[in-house]
Design a protein around this motif. Structure first.
Motif, PDB file in Angstrom:
ATOM      1  N   TYR A  30       0.821  -1.203   0.000  1.00  0.00           N
ATOM      2  CA  TYR A  30       0.000   0.000   0.000  1.00  0.00           C
ATOM      3  C   TYR A  30       0.859   1.260   0.000  1.00  0.00           C
ATOM      4  O   TYR A  30       0.479   2.271  -0.557  1.00  0.00           O
ATOM      5  CB  TYR A  30      -0.929   0.004   1.223  1.00  0.00           C
ATOM      6  CG  TYR A  30      -1.788  -1.236   1.295  1.00  0.00           C
ATOM      7  CD1 TYR A  30      -2.830  -1.430   0.376  1.00  0.00           C
ATOM      8  CD2 TYR A  30      -1.544  -2.225   2.229  1.00  0.00           C
ATOM      9  CE1 TYR A  30      -3.607  -2.565   0.412  1.00  0.00           C
ATOM     10  CE2 TYR A  30      -2.323  -3.368   2.272  1.00  0.00           C
ATOM     11  CZ  TYR A  30      -3.348  -3.542   1.367  1.00  0.00           C
ATOM     12  OH  TYR A  30      -4.105  -4.666   1.397  1.00  0.00           O
ATOM     13  N   ASP A  80     -12.947   6.947   7.888  1.00  0.00           N
ATOM     14  CA  ASP A  80     -13.622   6.254   8.983  1.00  0.00           C
ATOM     15  C   ASP A  80     -14.839   7.042   9.459  1.00  0.00           C
ATOM     16  O   ASP A  80     -15.875   6.465   9.778  1.00  0.00           O
ATOM     17  CB  ASP A  80     -12.664   6.037  10.156  1.00  0.00           C
ATOM     18  CG  ASP A  80     -11.598   4.997   9.830  1.00  0.00           C
ATOM     19  OD1 ASP A  80     -11.711   4.376   8.755  1.00  0.00           O
ATOM     20  OD2 ASP A  80     -10.674   4.813  10.631  1.00  0.00           O
ATOM     21  N   TYR A 123     -18.378   5.311   9.760  1.00  0.00           N
ATOM     22  CA  TYR A 123     -19.112   5.211  11.023  1.00  0.00           C
ATOM     23  C   TYR A 123     -20.356   6.086  11.032  1.00  0.00           C
ATOM     24  O   TYR A 123     -21.130   6.037  11.972  1.00  0.00           O
ATOM     25  CB  TYR A 123     -18.254   5.663  12.210  1.00  0.00           C
ATOM     26  CG  TYR A 123     -16.929   4.965  12.413  1.00  0.00           C
ATOM     27  CD1 TYR A 123     -16.704   3.682  11.930  1.00  0.00           C
ATOM     28  CD2 TYR A 123     -15.910   5.577  13.125  1.00  0.00           C
ATOM     29  CE1 TYR A 123     -15.484   3.058  12.135  1.00  0.00           C
ATOM     30  CE2 TYR A 123     -14.692   4.953  13.337  1.00  0.00           C
ATOM     31  CZ  TYR A 123     -14.475   3.694  12.833  1.00  0.00           C
ATOM     32  OH  TYR A 123     -13.280   3.083  13.036  1.00  0.00           O
ATOM     33  N   PRO A 148     -13.902  -0.469   7.509  1.00  0.00           N
ATOM     34  CA  PRO A 148     -13.536   0.403   8.629  1.00  0.00           C
ATOM     35  C   PRO A 148     -14.522   0.344   9.799  1.00  0.00           C
ATOM     36  O   PRO A 148     -14.099   0.382  10.951  1.00  0.00           O
ATOM     37  CB  PRO A 148     -13.529   1.802   8.015  1.00  0.00           C
ATOM     38  CG  PRO A 148     -13.642   1.645   6.559  1.00  0.00           C
ATOM     39  CD  PRO A 148     -13.918   0.233   6.224  1.00  0.00           C
ATOM     40  N   GLU A 149     -15.827   0.229   9.486  1.00  0.00           N
ATOM     41  CA  GLU A 149     -16.814   0.272  10.575  1.00  0.00           C
ATOM     42  C   GLU A 149     -16.741  -0.954  11.480  1.00  0.00           C
ATOM     43  O   GLU A 149     -17.227  -0.947  12.597  1.00  0.00           O
ATOM     44  CB  GLU A 149     -18.240   0.446  10.020  1.00  0.00           C
ATOM     45  CG  GLU A 149     -18.755  -0.667   9.123  1.00  0.00           C
ATOM     46  CD  GLU A 149     -18.406  -0.443   7.648  1.00  0.00           C
ATOM     47  OE1 GLU A 149     -17.540   0.402   7.358  1.00  0.00           O
ATOM     48  OE2 GLU A 149     -18.986  -1.142   6.794  1.00  0.00           O
ATOM     49  N   LYS A 176     -14.348  -2.003  13.039  1.00  0.00           N
ATOM     50  CA  LYS A 176     -13.511  -1.696  14.199  1.00  0.00           C
ATOM     51  C   LYS A 176     -14.335  -1.208  15.380  1.00  0.00           C
ATOM     52  O   LYS A 176     -13.936  -1.338  16.520  1.00  0.00           O
ATOM     53  CB  LYS A 176     -12.479  -0.632  13.806  1.00  0.00           C
ATOM     54  CG  LYS A 176     -11.378  -0.470  14.815  1.00  0.00           C
ATOM     55  CD  LYS A 176     -10.271   0.384  14.257  1.00  0.00           C
ATOM     56  CE  LYS A 176      -9.133   0.469  15.250  1.00  0.00           C
ATOM     57  NZ  LYS A 176      -8.010   1.217  14.726  1.00  0.00           N
ATOM     58  N   ARG A 199      -6.597  -3.731   9.440  1.00  0.00           N
ATOM     59  CA  ARG A 199      -6.409  -3.046   8.156  1.00  0.00           C
ATOM     60  C   ARG A 199      -7.781  -2.696   7.584  1.00  0.00           C
ATOM     61  O   ARG A 199      -8.512  -3.568   7.131  1.00  0.00           O
ATOM     62  CB  ARG A 199      -5.650  -3.965   7.201  1.00  0.00           C
ATOM     63  CG  ARG A 199      -4.993  -3.226   6.059  1.00  0.00           C
ATOM     64  CD  ARG A 199      -4.240  -4.165   5.162  1.00  0.00           C
ATOM     65  NE  ARG A 199      -2.908  -4.509   5.616  1.00  0.00           N
ATOM     66  CZ  ARG A 199      -1.902  -3.647   5.696  1.00  0.00           C
ATOM     67  NH1 ARG A 199      -2.076  -2.404   5.383  1.00  0.00           N
ATOM     68  NH2 ARG A 199      -0.724  -4.060   6.096  1.00  0.00           N
ATOM     69  N   PRO A 200      -8.145  -1.413   7.624  1.00  0.00           N
ATOM     70  CA  PRO A 200      -9.473  -1.031   7.138  1.00  0.00           C
ATOM     71  C   PRO A 200      -9.516  -0.973   5.619  1.00  0.00           C
ATOM     72  O   PRO A 200      -8.812  -0.174   5.011  1.00  0.00           O
ATOM     73  CB  PRO A 200      -9.680   0.362   7.758  1.00  0.00           C
ATOM     74  CG  PRO A 200      -8.318   0.866   8.073  1.00  0.00           C
ATOM     75  CD  PRO A 200      -7.367  -0.288   8.132  1.00  0.00           C
ATOM     76  N   LEU A 201     -10.318  -1.827   5.019  1.00  0.00           N
ATOM     77  CA  LEU A 201     -10.439  -1.875   3.560  1.00  0.00           C
ATOM     78  C   LEU A 201     -11.904  -2.087   3.214  1.00  0.00           C
ATOM     79  O   LEU A 201     -12.716  -2.391   4.089  1.00  0.00           O
ATOM     80  CB  LEU A 201      -9.602  -3.034   3.003  1.00  0.00           C
ATOM     81  CG  LEU A 201      -8.082  -2.916   3.143  1.00  0.00           C
ATOM     82  CD1 LEU A 201      -7.423  -4.242   2.814  1.00  0.00           C
ATOM     83  CD2 LEU A 201      -7.542  -1.832   2.235  1.00  0.00           C
ATOM     84  N   ALA A 224     -10.996  -5.109  -2.152  1.00  0.00           N
ATOM     85  CA  ALA A 224      -9.662  -4.916  -1.581  1.00  0.00           C
ATOM     86  C   ALA A 224      -9.427  -5.838  -0.382  1.00  0.00           C
ATOM     87  O   ALA A 224      -8.293  -6.228  -0.093  1.00  0.00           O
ATOM     88  CB  ALA A 224      -9.475  -3.450  -1.166  1.00  0.00           C
ATOM     89  N   ALA A 228      -6.367  -8.370  -0.187  1.00  0.00           N
ATOM     90  CA  ALA A 228      -5.414  -8.310   0.920  1.00  0.00           C
ATOM     91  C   ALA A 228      -5.205  -9.699   1.520  1.00  0.00           C
ATOM     92  O   ALA A 228      -4.075 -10.091   1.825  1.00  0.00           O
ATOM     93  CB  ALA A 228      -5.911  -7.343   1.991  1.00  0.00           C
TER      94      ALA A 228
END
Lengths: 253, 307
Positions: A92, A182, A186, B179-180, B182, B203-205, B209, B213
């Motif tokens: 990345y 994020d 969220y 991501p959410e 988490k 790893r937020p994807l 992806a 990963a």
């Protein structure tokens, strides 16, 4: 609304750990610095060479044309393509730094090239006349005279990279872009807004810092408002780089 | 002088930017979706079926919209809206009226401490905890759950078959997820609480992806929807959710209460026909064979006498 963003900033939970502002800020600066280093290693020597020799000027226009490439699309394509070939975070980091460097090269190249090109031919001739070699002319006459434009290229590249480095969060890296992405995921829009404000503040801070650096490194003889400015046909700084401050490039042998 | 003018210009621009989003609906006004008042008038107008930011949701939205249209109801789709945290607000402010949802996730969203896992119990609980302007229609037998997947090599190396096997090795592993995940109660916090699993890094994807990963080794474990055809296509091993963290996730139409009567018959008929296998088969067509979700949805409706 401003109150809820302020509350975000004053919440101590947002200032520590992996998701904290300091860590994200550090990552953001890291990506920005690495990108500028890579871009400078490519663009500045190339710009010096083009400016000094007057050869391959088309490279400057070509680099400018590359600015039109959509950065995010390129990043996604590059991550997909490089993903299977690189280990861990590199998969990345390399595409992110790479596409950001593509943004940073044109202003650096244009600034360096234009700076060298704009040096008064009389100064160059005088330097040759006192017996300087080509190398000495470049380093002792052309580069110091070109510094204001080189620095404006650096500033413009920095601004562009620091503002765009948020995209590194897209393929799962950190940086201030994490707050924006994020926050969206969220449904916490104030997190996204806080991230955007942090990026803006960082950009302004870096710009101020570089303005100070420029003051330090540029010869005092090149500053000030005395005397007429040169208006060389193809070396108008505003034309080369719209983001650059108009700089008075006057040559003193 | 020049610099001072520039600074003033920046300040003015910033102030404008901030106040510009102050007019009308303020996206920053409420961070908690339940606190949203939910404006908009009630009935009337076409039905908009929403979809979340993953292909199954798009497909289900097309199926719902197709079934509604077949019954002569004016319906359109608005897909790729985002994650639950975002789209539930779209339902509450009446910009969409129907949304394909999952029972367990919905129950947990409105009741963070809920831990039920039985399909009927979860469904009953959803009806209790939903805000009063929203309701669910009949749940389908089709289920799509979060699932933790590893590659075949990783599974062999650490002899993993169930999620609880991860507890002793997770400290060396990276988890890839949206991501959410988490923040969600049945995401990273749930893995910690229920299983005592803490991954080395997160790893937020999103979407494809995540698959990439895991396949390429940038992640050692990944949260992938259990109906995702990429699991089989890549030979990933799905770890059994032995402590039932992810609960029951039956597909269910979430609708605005004031429009429920209009859409009830058409959507309940769809739920009666949906199965996990049917979804997995259709997702293979959309994700791997790259067919248009709308076409796939139409074929499903036609072959089940719904279109």
């Amino acid at each position: 609304m401003i109150g809820s963003i302020l509350a975000w900033f004053t919440d101590p939970a947002h200032w520590s750990g992996e998701d904290g502002v300091p860590h994200r800020l550090f990552q953001h600066l890291w990506y920005t610095g690495a990108t500028l280093l890579v871009a400078a290693l490519v663009a500045i020597p190339l710009g010096l060479w083009i400016g000094h020799t007057g050869r391959a000027r088309w490279l400057v226009s070509a680099a400018n044309a590359v600015r039109a490439v959509p950065t995010l699309g390129l990043l996604l394509a590059a991550s997909l393509w490089l993903g299977p070939h690189l280990q861990g975070d590199l998969a990345y980091v390399v595409p992110s730094i790479g596409v950001l460097a593509i943004l940073a090269v044109p202003p650096l190249l244009a600034g360096t090239y234009a700076g060298i090109e704009a040096v008064d031919p009389a100064a160059r001739d005088a330097a040759k006349g006192v017996g300087m070699s080509g190398r000495q002319v470049l380093w002792q006459v052309e580069v110091p005279n070109a510094l204001p434009l080189v620095m404006s290229g650096v500033r413009s590249a920095t601004l562009q990279v620091v503002a765009t480095a948020t995209i590194a969060a897209y393929p799962g890296l950190g940086g201030l872009g994490r707050f924006i992405i994020d926050g969206q995921a969220y449904g916490e829009y104030r997190t996204a807004a806080a991230g955007a404000l942090l990026v803006a503040a960082l950009a302004v801070a870096l710009e101020g810092l570089l303005a100070l650096v420029q003051r330090r490194v540029v010869s005092p003889g090149l500053r000030g408002a005395v005397g007429g400015s040169r208006n060389d046909d193809d070396a108008d700084p505003a034309e080369m780089d719209p983001a650059a401050e108009p700089v008075d490039v006057r040559a003193h042998a | 002088m020049k610099r001072r003018t520039a600074l003033a210009a920046v300040a003015v621009a910033a102030a404008l930017g901030l106040t510009a989003c102050g007019g009308g609906s303020d996206p920053l006004a409420s961070d908690s979706p339940t606190a949203s008042a939910g404006g908009g008038s009630g009935s009337g107008g076409a039905i908009v079926v929403g979809g979340a930011n993953f292909s199954e949701s798009t497909l289900l939205a097309e199926i719902y919209a197709g079934a509604l249209k077949a019954k002569g109801i004016d319906a359109t789709t608005k897909t790729n809206i985002g994650a639950r945290e975002v789209y539930l607000r779209a339902l509450q402010d009446n910009s969409v009226q129907v949304f394909p949802e999952y029972t367990g996730a919905l129950a947990l969203f409105y009741d963070k401490s809920y831990s039920g896992t039985d399909a009927d119990e979860v469904y009953a609980h959803v009806k209790e905890v939903l805000p009063k302007d929203l309701t669910v229609l009949d749940k389908s037998a089709a289920e799509d759950n979060d699932s933790i997947n590893v590659t075949k090599e990783t599974a062999q190396k650490y002899s993993l078959t169930k999620v609880s096997d991860l507890a002793k090795v997770a400290g060396d592993l990276t988890l890839a997820a949206p991501p959410e995940f988490k923040q969600r109660p049945q995401g990273v916090p749930g893995l910690e609480k229920t299983y005592g699993i803490t991954f080395k890094s997160f790893r937020p994807l999103t979407g494809q992806a995540i698959i990439q990963a895991l396949a390429n080794g940038q992640a050692d474990a990944a949260n992938i929807f259990s109906t995702d055809p990429a699991i089989a296509a890549n030979g990933f091993v799905t770890l059994e959710d032995d402590k039932k963290l992810f609960g029951s996730q039956n597909i269910v139409p979430l609708v605005r209460a004031d429009r429920a009567d209009e859409v009830k018959d058409a959507l309940n008929a769809v739920s009666a026909k949906l199965t996990t296998e049917a979804i997995a088969g259709m997702l293979k067509q959309t994700d791997i064979d790259k067919k248009d979700p709308k076409t796939v949805a139409q074929e499903f409706l036609a072959s089940n006498g719904l279109g």
